[in-house]
Design an enzyme around this catalytic site. Structure first.
Site, short mmCIF file in Angstrom:
data_model
loop_
_atom_site.label_atom_id
_atom_site.label_comp_id
_atom_site.label_asym_id
_atom_site.label_seq_id
_atom_site.Cartn_x
_atom_site.Cartn_y
_atom_site.Cartn_z
N LYS A 1 -11.64 -29.62 7.08
CA LYS A 1 -12.95 -29.02 6.78
C LYS A 1 -12.82 -27.39 6.94
O LYS A 1 -11.90 -26.90 6.62
CB LYS A 1 -13.93 -29.67 7.82
CG LYS A 1 -13.74 -31.24 7.90
CD LYS A 1 -14.99 -31.83 8.73
CE LYS A 1 -14.64 -33.51 8.79
NZ LYS A 1 -15.73 -34.16 9.31
N SER B 1 -14.36 -40.31 13.25
CA SER B 1 -14.13 -40.42 14.68
C SER B 1 -12.83 -41.16 15.19
O SER B 1 -12.74 -41.71 16.20
CB SER B 1 -15.36 -40.69 15.44
OG SER B 1 -16.40 -40.02 15.42
N GLU C 1 -14.91 -44.19 4.77
CA GLU C 1 -15.61 -43.41 5.88
C GLU C 1 -17.07 -43.63 6.04
O GLU C 1 -17.67 -42.98 5.38
CB GLU C 1 -15.41 -41.70 5.72
CG GLU C 1 -13.93 -41.39 5.46
CD GLU C 1 -13.68 -39.86 5.83
OE1 GLU C 1 -12.95 -39.55 6.70
OE2 GLU C 1 -14.23 -39.18 5.37
N HIS D 1 -15.99 -36.42 -0.39
CA HIS D 1 -15.93 -36.30 0.93
C HIS D 1 -17.70 -36.65 1.05
O HIS D 1 -18.17 -35.73 0.32
CB HIS D 1 -15.57 -35.35 1.84
CG HIS D 1 -15.56 -35.45 3.20
ND1 HIS D 1 -16.65 -34.99 3.80
CD2 HIS D 1 -14.65 -35.99 4.18
CE1 HIS D 1 -16.18 -35.50 5.05
NE2 HIS D 1 -15.36 -36.03 5.21
N ASN E 1 -8.17 -33.71 7.84
CA ASN E 1 -9.06 -33.10 7.09
C ASN E 1 -9.48 -31.88 8.05
O ASN E 1 -10.51 -31.97 8.86
CB ASN E 1 -10.20 -34.13 6.52
CG ASN E 1 -11.38 -33.12 5.91
OD1 ASN E 1 -11.36 -32.16 5.64
ND2 ASN E 1 -12.44 -34.19 5.96
N GLY F 1 -17.62 -37.37 12.57
CA GLY F 1 -18.07 -36.25 13.59
C GLY F 1 -18.92 -36.81 14.52
O GLY F 1 -19.41 -35.60 15.17
N GLU G 1 -19.16 -35.01 3.14
CA GLU G 1 -20.01 -33.67 3.46
C GLU G 1 -20.47 -33.16 2.01
O GLU G 1 -21.29 -32.25 1.74
CB GLU G 1 -19.13 -32.96 4.54
CG GLU G 1 -19.39 -33.20 5.77
CD GLU G 1 -18.20 -33.30 6.81
OE1 GLU G 1 -17.19 -32.42 6.07
OE2 GLU G 1 -18.12 -33.92 7.85
P1 PGA Z 1 -14.10 -37.09 11.83
O1 PGA Z 1 -14.13 -36.74 10.55
O2 PGA Z 1 -12.72 -37.57 12.38
O3 PGA Z 1 -14.26 -35.65 12.61
O4 PGA Z 1 -15.18 -37.84 12.36
C1 PGA Z 1 -13.46 -37.46 9.42
C2 PGA Z 1 -13.82 -37.05 8.21
O5 PGA Z 1 -15.03 -36.45 7.92
O6 PGA Z 1 -12.59 -37.14 7.42
#
Ligand code: PGA
Length: 255
Positions: free
Chosen positions: A15, A216, A170, A98, A13, A176, A100
Site C-alpha cells: 500500500k 487480515s 478480498e 484493489h 501489498n 486492515g 481501496e
Molecule cells: P490486510 O490487507 O492484510 O492489511 O488486511 C490486505 C489487502 O488489502 O490486500
C-alpha cells in the site's frame, strides 16, 4: 491449496508504506527468510520503490509488482503510470481493482477491466482483486457481487490469457480490520469465483487459476486458510510489512 494443478502465490501489498530506503531494508530482511519457499513470492510496492525493490531482489526468488496502472500506454494523464512503463522497467506483476482504489479513487468494474486489458497487453501478470462490502454480505449478495466483479473485469480476456491472471478474493470488511474471513467463508467464495471462471472459460481453465485470499491474513491464521482446496495463496497487507510475519505466511504456503 491444490499445488498439483496450480501455483501457490503469497504476495505482499505494501500500500502507501515505505520509502525507497525503507523498502531496501525490508526486502533485505525478507529475501533470506523466504529463499527456500515452495510457492511464488511477490512484493507489490509503491511506484517510487519499484527500482529499489528490483535491485534489492535481483538474483532472489522474490518478484516485484506494482499496485496499480493506467489503461492508456502514454499521453496527457498527469500523475499516472502505464502498464507499458512498468513492463519496460522489468516489473512482472500488477495489482488491479484493489478495494481501496474502488472505495477512494472511483475505480469501477469497467475501469478495472480497462486496466486488466492494458496490463495483459503489456505482458504483465495481473493480481485482480474482488470482494464484497460488509453490507453486501449482510444482504446475502456476496456471490452475486464477486461474480459480477469477476465477469466484468475479465471481459475480452481470452482463455490463453488466463494464465496471466491471479485472482485475490478480498472481503472488504476483512481488510486492515483484524477481522479475517473464516477459512470456510474464504473457501466458499474462492470456489464461487472458480465456478464463474469455469462458466466463462472451461473447467480445466478454471482449475489452473490461482485464487488468493486477502484480508487480515497473518502468520497465525494463514495455515488454516491455505489448507482449503480453493485458497491458493494470500494477498497480504499489514503483515507483509514485517519480515518475520510475511516469511511465516510464505512458510505456511510452502508445505
Ligand atoms: P490486510 O490487507 O492484510 O492489511 O488486511 C490486505 C489487502 O488489502 O490486500
Amino acid at each position: 491449496m491444490n499445488k498439483a494443478v496450480r501455483k501457490a502465490i503469497i504476495a505482499g501489498n505494501w500500500k502507501m508504506n515505505k520509502t525507497p530506503n525503507e523498502a531496501k531494508e525490508l526486502l533485505t530482511q525478507i529475501t533470506p527468510l523466504v529463499k527456500d519457499a515452495d510457492c511464488d513470492v511477490i512484493a507489490c510496492v509503491p511506484y517510487v520503490d519499484l527500482q529499489t525493490a528490483l535491485d534489492a531482489t535481483q538474483g532472489t526468488n522474490v518478484k516485484i509488482g506494482a499496485e496499480n496502472c493506467h489503461w492508456e500506454k502514454s499521453g496527457a494523464f498527469t500523475g499516472e503510470i502505464s502498464a507499458e512503463m512498468l513492463k519496460a522497467m522489468g516489473i512482472e506483476y500488477v495489482i488491479i481493482g484493489h478495494s481501496e482504489r474502488r472505495q477512494y479513487f472511483g475505480e469501477t468494474d469497467v475501469t478495472v477491466n480497462k486496466r486488466v486489458r492494458a496490463a495483459l497487453d503489456a505482458g504483465l501478470t495481473v493480481i485482480l482483486c474482488v470482494g464484497e462490502l460488509l453490507s453486501e454480505r449482510e444482504q446475502g449478495i456476496t456471490a452475486e457481487t464477486v461474480s459480477l466483479q469477476t465477469k466484468v473485469a475479465l471481459q475480452g480476456v481470452s482463455a490463453e490469457e488466463l494464465s496471466k491472471i491471479v485472482i485475490a478474493y478480498e472481503p472488504v470488511w476483512a481488510i486492515g480490520t483484524g477481522l479475517t474471513a473464516t477459512a470456510d467463508q474464504a473457501e466458499e467464495v474462492c470456489a464461487i469465483i472458480r465456478n464463474v471462471l469455469a462458466d466463462l472459460y472451461c473447467e480445466k481453465c478454471a482449475q489452473a487459476v490461482t485464487i488468493q485470499y486477502g484480508g487480515s491474513m497473518n502468520d497465525a491464521n494463514a495455515a488454516e486458510l491455505l489448507s482449503k482446496e480453493n485458497v491458493d495463496g494470500g494477498l497480504i497487507g499489514g503483515a507483509s510489512l514485517v519480515a518475520e510475519k510475511f516469511a511465516a505466511i510464505v512458510k505456511a504456503a510452502s508445505v
